[in-house]
Design a protein around this motif. Structure first.
Motif, PDB file in Angstrom:
ATOM      1  N   PHE A 246      52.611  35.318  36.800  1.00  0.00           N
ATOM      2  CA  PHE A 246      52.083  36.723  36.432  1.00  0.00           C
ATOM      3  C   PHE A 246      50.645  36.339  35.721  1.00  0.00           C
ATOM      4  O   PHE A 246      49.783  37.266  36.138  1.00  0.00           O
ATOM      5  CB  PHE A 246      53.099  37.109  35.410  1.00  0.00           C
ATOM      6  CG  PHE A 246      52.543  38.395  34.269  1.00  0.00           C
ATOM      7  CD1 PHE A 246      52.544  39.649  34.970  1.00  0.00           C
ATOM      8  CD2 PHE A 246      51.804  38.351  33.519  1.00  0.00           C
ATOM      9  CE1 PHE A 246      51.829  40.753  34.317  1.00  0.00           C
ATOM     10  CE2 PHE A 246      51.473  39.418  32.677  1.00  0.00           C
ATOM     11  CZ  PHE A 246      51.380  40.746  33.199  1.00  0.00           C
ATOM     12  N   THR A 247      50.663  35.459  35.066  1.00  0.00           N
ATOM     13  CA  THR A 247      49.484  35.065  34.182  1.00  0.00           C
ATOM     14  C   THR A 247      48.066  34.840  35.195  1.00  0.00           C
ATOM     15  O   THR A 247      47.004  35.108  34.881  1.00  0.00           O
ATOM     16  CB  THR A 247      49.603  34.211  33.232  1.00  0.00           C
ATOM     17  OG1 THR A 247      50.560  34.576  32.277  1.00  0.00           O
ATOM     18  CG2 THR A 247      48.312  33.903  32.384  1.00  0.00           C
ATOM     19  N   THR A 248      48.737  33.853  36.160  1.00  0.00           N
ATOM     20  CA  THR A 248      47.898  33.471  37.125  1.00  0.00           C
ATOM     21  C   THR A 248      47.200  34.738  38.002  1.00  0.00           C
ATOM     22  O   THR A 248      45.906  35.010  38.313  1.00  0.00           O
ATOM     23  CB  THR A 248      48.256  32.667  38.163  1.00  0.00           C
ATOM     24  OG1 THR A 248      48.898  31.411  37.454  1.00  0.00           O
ATOM     25  CG2 THR A 248      47.310  32.091  39.157  1.00  0.00           C
ATOM     26  N   GLU A 249      48.085  35.580  38.160  1.00  0.00           N
ATOM     27  CA  GLU A 249      47.746  37.013  39.148  1.00  0.00           C
ATOM     28  C   GLU A 249      46.711  37.645  38.240  1.00  0.00           C
ATOM     29  O   GLU A 249      45.614  38.145  38.559  1.00  0.00           O
ATOM     30  CB  GLU A 249      48.939  37.412  39.459  1.00  0.00           C
ATOM     31  CG  GLU A 249      48.406  38.758  40.650  1.00  0.00           C
ATOM     32  CD  GLU A 249      49.324  39.889  40.772  1.00  0.00           C
ATOM     33  OE1 GLU A 249      50.563  39.536  40.725  1.00  0.00           O
ATOM     34  OE2 GLU A 249      48.987  40.914  41.201  1.00  0.00           O
ATOM     35  N   LEU A 250      47.292  37.932  36.891  1.00  0.00           N
ATOM     36  CA  LEU A 250      46.493  38.628  36.017  1.00  0.00           C
ATOM     37  C   LEU A 250      44.922  38.205  35.900  1.00  0.00           C
ATOM     38  O   LEU A 250      43.812  38.618  35.966  1.00  0.00           O
ATOM     39  CB  LEU A 250      46.938  38.885  34.639  1.00  0.00           C
ATOM     40  CG  LEU A 250      46.317  39.653  33.727  1.00  0.00           C
ATOM     41  CD1 LEU A 250      46.131  41.004  33.964  1.00  0.00           C
ATOM     42  CD2 LEU A 250      46.970  39.428  32.243  1.00  0.00           C
ATOM     43  N   ARG A 251      44.817  36.947  35.834  1.00  0.00           N
ATOM     44  CA  ARG A 251      43.684  36.129  35.569  1.00  0.00           C
ATOM     45  C   ARG A 251      42.821  36.259  36.796  1.00  0.00           C
ATOM     46  O   ARG A 251      41.468  36.726  36.740  1.00  0.00           O
ATOM     47  CB  ARG A 251      43.570  34.666  34.901  1.00  0.00           C
ATOM     48  CG  ARG A 251      44.356  34.662  33.669  1.00  0.00           C
ATOM     49  CD  ARG A 251      43.996  33.627  33.004  1.00  0.00           C
ATOM     50  NE  ARG A 251      44.666  33.119  31.579  1.00  0.00           N
ATOM     51  CZ  ARG A 251      44.790  33.798  30.633  1.00  0.00           C
ATOM     52  NH1 ARG A 251      43.941  34.603  30.189  1.00  0.00           N
ATOM     53  NH2 ARG A 251      45.537  33.418  29.484  1.00  0.00           N
ATOM     54  N   GLU A 252      43.291  36.304  37.801  1.00  0.00           N
ATOM     55  CA  GLU A 252      42.585  36.526  39.065  1.00  0.00           C
ATOM     56  C   GLU A 252      42.117  37.923  39.361  1.00  0.00           C
ATOM     57  O   GLU A 252      40.864  38.024  39.603  1.00  0.00           O
ATOM     58  CB  GLU A 252      43.420  35.953  40.457  1.00  0.00           C
ATOM     59  CG  GLU A 252      43.468  34.640  40.526  1.00  0.00           C
ATOM     60  CD  GLU A 252      44.652  34.314  41.624  1.00  0.00           C
ATOM     61  OE1 GLU A 252      45.356  33.408  41.685  1.00  0.00           O
ATOM     62  OE2 GLU A 252      45.166  35.260  42.265  1.00  0.00           O
ATOM     63  N   GLY A 258      35.433  41.518  37.542  1.00  0.00           N
ATOM     64  CA  GLY A 258      34.084  41.071  36.799  1.00  0.00           C
ATOM     65  C   GLY A 258      34.263  40.769  35.552  1.00  0.00           C
ATOM     66  O   GLY A 258      32.977  40.647  34.816  1.00  0.00           O
ATOM     67  N   ARG A 259      35.327  40.036  34.958  1.00  0.00           N
ATOM     68  CA  ARG A 259      35.236  39.775  33.796  1.00  0.00           C
ATOM     69  C   ARG A 259      35.690  38.324  33.703  1.00  0.00           C
ATOM     70  O   ARG A 259      36.341  37.913  34.368  1.00  0.00           O
ATOM     71  CB  ARG A 259      36.247  40.478  32.961  1.00  0.00           C
ATOM     72  CG  ARG A 259      36.173  42.071  32.948  1.00  0.00           C
ATOM     73  CD  ARG A 259      37.199  42.676  32.189  1.00  0.00           C
ATOM     74  NE  ARG A 259      37.623  42.562  31.024  1.00  0.00           N
ATOM     75  CZ  ARG A 259      38.835  42.613  30.234  1.00  0.00           C
ATOM     76  NH1 ARG A 259      39.942  43.090  31.029  1.00  0.00           N
ATOM     77  NH2 ARG A 259      38.959  42.297  28.898  1.00  0.00           N
ATOM     78  N   PRO A 260      35.474  37.698  32.504  1.00  0.00           N
ATOM     79  CA  PRO A 260      35.859  36.182  32.473  1.00  0.00           C
ATOM     80  C   PRO A 260      37.377  36.276  32.356  1.00  0.00           C
ATOM     81  O   PRO A 260      37.777  36.935  31.755  1.00  0.00           O
ATOM     82  CB  PRO A 260      35.292  35.631  31.083  1.00  0.00           C
ATOM     83  CG  PRO A 260      34.097  36.487  31.190  1.00  0.00           C
ATOM     84  CD  PRO A 260      34.527  37.962  31.410  1.00  0.00           C
ATOM     85  N   ALA A 261      37.986  35.209  33.246  1.00  0.00           N
ATOM     86  CA  ALA A 261      39.416  35.101  33.137  1.00  0.00           C
ATOM     87  C   ALA A 261      40.196  34.975  31.587  1.00  0.00           C
ATOM     88  O   ALA A 261      40.993  35.292  31.288  1.00  0.00           O
ATOM     89  CB  ALA A 261      39.960  34.001  33.835  1.00  0.00           C
ATOM     90  N   GLY A 262      39.266  34.503  30.880  1.00  0.00           N
ATOM     91  CA  GLY A 262      39.763  33.989  29.152  1.00  0.00           C
ATOM     92  C   GLY A 262      39.500  35.384  28.498  1.00  0.00           C
ATOM     93  O   GLY A 262      39.713  35.029  27.188  1.00  0.00           O
ATOM     94  N   ASP A 263      38.959  36.367  28.813  1.00  0.00           N
ATOM     95  CA  ASP A 263      38.994  37.810  28.032  1.00  0.00           C
ATOM     96  C   ASP A 263      40.142  38.267  27.595  1.00  0.00           C
ATOM     97  O   ASP A 263      40.238  39.331  26.777  1.00  0.00           O
ATOM     98  CB  ASP A 263      37.998  38.483  29.003  1.00  0.00           C
ATOM     99  CG  ASP A 263      36.451  38.392  28.287  1.00  0.00           C
ATOM    100  OD1 ASP A 263      36.223  37.310  27.876  1.00  0.00           O
ATOM    101  OD2 ASP A 263      35.738  39.328  28.681  1.00  0.00           O
ATOM    102  N   ILE A 264      41.398  37.930  28.287  1.00  0.00           N
ATOM    103  CA  ILE A 264      42.631  38.582  28.155  1.00  0.00           C
ATOM    104  C   ILE A 264      43.418  37.393  27.430  1.00  0.00           C
ATOM    105  O   ILE A 264      43.728  36.212  27.739  1.00  0.00           O
ATOM    106  CB  ILE A 264      43.267  39.036  29.394  1.00  0.00           C
ATOM    107  CG1 ILE A 264      42.239  40.102  30.025  1.00  0.00           C
ATOM    108  CG2 ILE A 264      44.661  39.627  29.118  1.00  0.00           C
ATOM    109  CD1 ILE A 264      43.135  40.876  31.233  1.00  0.00           C
ATOM    110  N   ARG A 265      44.103  38.018  26.325  1.00  0.00           N
ATOM    111  CA  ARG A 265      45.302  37.052  25.569  1.00  0.00           C
ATOM    112  C   ARG A 265      46.713  37.554  26.332  1.00  0.00           C
ATOM    113  O   ARG A 265      46.911  38.787  26.161  1.00  0.00           O
ATOM    114  CB  ARG A 265      45.252  37.352  24.013  1.00  0.00           C
ATOM    115  CG  ARG A 265      43.878  37.143  23.571  1.00  0.00           C
ATOM    116  CD  ARG A 265      43.711  35.590  23.193  1.00  0.00           C
ATOM    117  NE  ARG A 265      42.210  35.425  22.981  1.00  0.00           N
ATOM    118  CZ  ARG A 265      41.221  35.235  23.677  1.00  0.00           C
ATOM    119  NH1 ARG A 265      41.314  35.176  24.918  1.00  0.00           N
ATOM    120  NH2 ARG A 265      40.063  35.272  23.102  1.00  0.00           N
ATOM    121  N   VAL A 266      47.348  36.517  26.904  1.00  0.00           N
ATOM    122  CA  VAL A 266      48.552  36.928  27.488  1.00  0.00           C
ATOM    123  C   VAL A 266      49.782  36.701  26.524  1.00  0.00           C
ATOM    124  O   VAL A 266      49.665  35.384  26.264  1.00  0.00           O
ATOM    125  CB  VAL A 266      48.672  36.334  28.853  1.00  0.00           C
ATOM    126  CG1 VAL A 266      50.096  37.000  29.429  1.00  0.00           C
ATOM    127  CG2 VAL A 266      47.625  36.853  29.693  1.00  0.00           C
TER     128      VAL A 266
END
Lengths: 439, 439
Positions: A246-252, A258-266
């Motif tokens: 899930f997290t891998t897909e969300l970060r992709e 257009g956002r850095p993958a690290g901008d979201i806290r899962v």
């Protein structure tokens, strides 16, 4: 590691309120709710979280009467009251975009952010409970796709309204009689498919610039919206493998948006059942499972699955053909997956999932629970957890008293708050006015 | 005598915020707002009152930038925070029926009533400011008559939702696993012209049964609605004669609607300017009048009148032919009446009415102000007053410190709170579930 706490009176566990130690009227006692929030603050949780639905559960009075979900404050007003009763902890409150107006939501959340001096977060939901429609003069609950189309425009309007004022617009010049600098005012003038909203917001810009944007949808439309806008994502995952996928897909998707993958806290929803020994923890879990009335268990399972299983015998299995649901696709898939994987009967399934509303339950000693939390965290599957106490006050006390010190010993969790705002706690960037959209 | 206090940051007087003593950022400081509410509570006011509009005033940025009305919290969230910060004083908050949904309003007000242990009141308005429509995807503000038709149905739905539960429905029986007695649940199933709302409300019945119902409309449709449902009516009256006529008519209409005439508390908005001597009081009033920028004065006068006078010379008079207004008929009539009676130019009129938003200003010593308040009260023109401090903190301090003791010496105002709820303070009956409507 990020840690939030669900502040769900009387219990996040559906039968937790029946436990002898549970404060069964906490949901209507501001004193108790404030005490729980203060205890979470003392333990240095990043935030407390308040869920919401805009209806009583769609069930017969007999079943409904066994469900404590009605006996509580409305969460937006409760959050505002908690802003007055706490000092440091973040306050995340749920508001749906389906039965609200963006001007109201933008304004009330901005106000809570200002009342709390920068501690507000908005859990944006699109209402998966179809019965809400009947309370809002709406013939039929809109489809998942239509709800998310509205949600996206709703969020954009809200963000635009929060950006109505420059941060330094209000000069309060008594001598000149100027309250604000007219150059600092930005009128939104939004015209879209679902909304036309002129603005400006009649509340100053929130202390945090914008309240922290939280989402929990796991359908394709939900993930797409989260990838574009979410800063925190809650997810209900029961295995490390699924959580990582899930997290891998969300970060992709986030990078694609257009956002850095690290901008979201899962953050994964987790109900810990803590015991000094494994046997004690398991006994606590069994005690809670036994408190769930089968009638309630099957009714709630039906709601989570999106189809009716209440007439099925307790020793039968889920049908081979699972009906499609408009309600909560991803949650259905998670539950079906669990039932198939462990070959569970209906009667074995409901105590496993309805108690925690589909979130992961972790049963064990403080060391074992810390191991589990550490494993997912270090595997990159999650940035942290939203802890759902089985019931209050014990569920929160046990975790704060036994598990958090263990996480601290391992260097995984803070000793003290370092900043003042929820953005500070979560190490999220402060959004500049106008960022992310063309005026 | 009933006494409420407008909690209007920074000032009820349009230019009060410019006064050297005014706390000019109180509107965004929960600490200051709580302190003011606590001071009103210490003086034993029946309630504090929070006004609301759902837009920035419809004015050019230049004029708007001189108006402090934007720089404040959203009132519903502020009221919830004040519920946590105070113990005895009533909390009356404004909510419009034109741009809200009854389920939301019923639920949030019930929640505030429960958060405050029975201190909530709802000032029902129908939005006289036409610019609000543009923030709610609405092409045109509805007419006064249409707004009141919606308001009546809105109120009936809200009342029905508050009556969703018997007072003793929640039994919290842990052993049986029953949260409430199913016989105590009442589903509304409302189907009407403006709303279809199933219910039940997912919040328990308010502590007060129903939050206190407050209205301020003085148009024929407003008076008709108040006669049927209001428990408190605010009115803007500038002469004893007009106040007596208004109250007499309202009480007649109330009896026609089948209610005892004494079921409504009529309160007149009053801005006191208190001085130890008459000269000191008049100097304070002149100081405030001089702080109103003419551009702001004429813009606000135009808004109150419902037609534009901003281009007119300051030494000219209102036109002989007054244009009809949809906006606020009764307030227009009051202002035109004042201008004609005292033969005031535009430049003389605006400092008299815009400072206090059309409410009565009483300038004088504590004895003179007490005389004025006593005279209307004993003539039966009003049951009390809603005090609008010219600015905070002085306006509230002066009244509490100088005028209230004088009212006490005359036996007109309480020394201590006697009850716990706003209904207790106002000596209003506690509404039985289902009273006033057929299920």
């Amino acid at each position: 590691m990020v840690l939030g706490a669900v502040l769900s009176p009387t219990s996040t566990n559906i039968a937790g309120w029946r436990h002898p130690n549970a404060v069964s009227n906490a949901g209507v006692s501001l004193k108790d709710m404030t005490r729980f929030a203060e205890e979470a603050e003392k333990a240095k949780f990043d935030f407390v979280f308040l869920a919401d639905e805009l209806c009583a559960p769609d069930a017969s009075p007999g079943i409904l009467s066994r469900d404590p979900v009605i006996y509580r404050f409305e969460p937006l007003t409760l959050t505002a009251a908690l802003a007055a009763g706490t000092e440091r902890i973040g306050l995340i409150v749920t508001q749906t975009t389906t039965y609200n107006e963006p001007y109201h939501v933008a304004r009330k959340l901005a106000s809570i952010d200002n009342l709390s001096e920068g501690r507000a977060g908005w859990n944006l939901v699109t209402s998966y409970v179809t019965a809400e429609a009947a309370n809002f003069s709406t013939a039929k609950h809109a489809s998942n796709v239509d709800r998310y189309a509205r949600a996206e425009e709703f969020f954009e309007v809200t963000r635009g309204l929060w950006d109505s004022w420059d941060d330094d617009a209000f000069v309060l010049d008594k001598a000149e009689g100027r309250y604000f600098d007219p150059a600092g005012l930005h009128v939104l003038d939004h015209e879209g498919d679902s909304f036309s909203v002129r603005g400006p917001l009649n509340v100053v810009r929130p202390v945090q610039g914008r309240p922290v944007q939280v989402q929990a949808g796991s359908s394709p439309a939900g993930i797409a919206l989260a990838a574009k806008y979410a800063e925190v994502v809650f997810t209900a995952q029961t295995t490390l493998e699924n959580a990582l996928a899930f997290t891998t897909e969300l970060r992709e998707r986030t990078v694609e948006a257009g956002r850095p993958a690290g901008d979201i806290r899962v953050l994964a929803g987790t109900m810990p059942i803590v015991g000094e020994t494994m046997a004690e923890a398991q006994a606590k879990a069994d005690e809670l499972g036994a408190l769930i009335h089968p009638e309630v268990g099957l009714a709630r399972l039906s709601q989570l699955l999106g189809f009716d299983v209440s007439g099925m015998p307790l020793d039968s299995y889920l049908p081979d053909e699972i009906p499609e649901t408009e309600a909560y696709k991803s949650r259905q898939a998670l539950i079906v997956d669990l039932a198939r994987r462990e070959h569970l009967t209906i009667g074995e399934l409901y105590p496993r999932v309805v108690g925690s509303y589909g979130h992961r339950t972790v049963i064990g000693t403080p060391e074992l629970i810390a191991d589990e939390l550490q494993a997912w965290f270090e595997a990159g599957a999650v940035d942290g957890y939203i802890i759902a106490p089985a019931f209050l006050p014990d569920g929160l006390d046990d975790f704060s008293r036994l598990v958090i010190p263990e996480l601290r010993r391992r260097g995984l969790f803070r000793d003290e708050y370092e900043g003042r705002t929820l953005r500070d706690h979560l190490r999220l960037a402060w959004p500049a006015r106008g960022a992310g959209w063309d005026e």
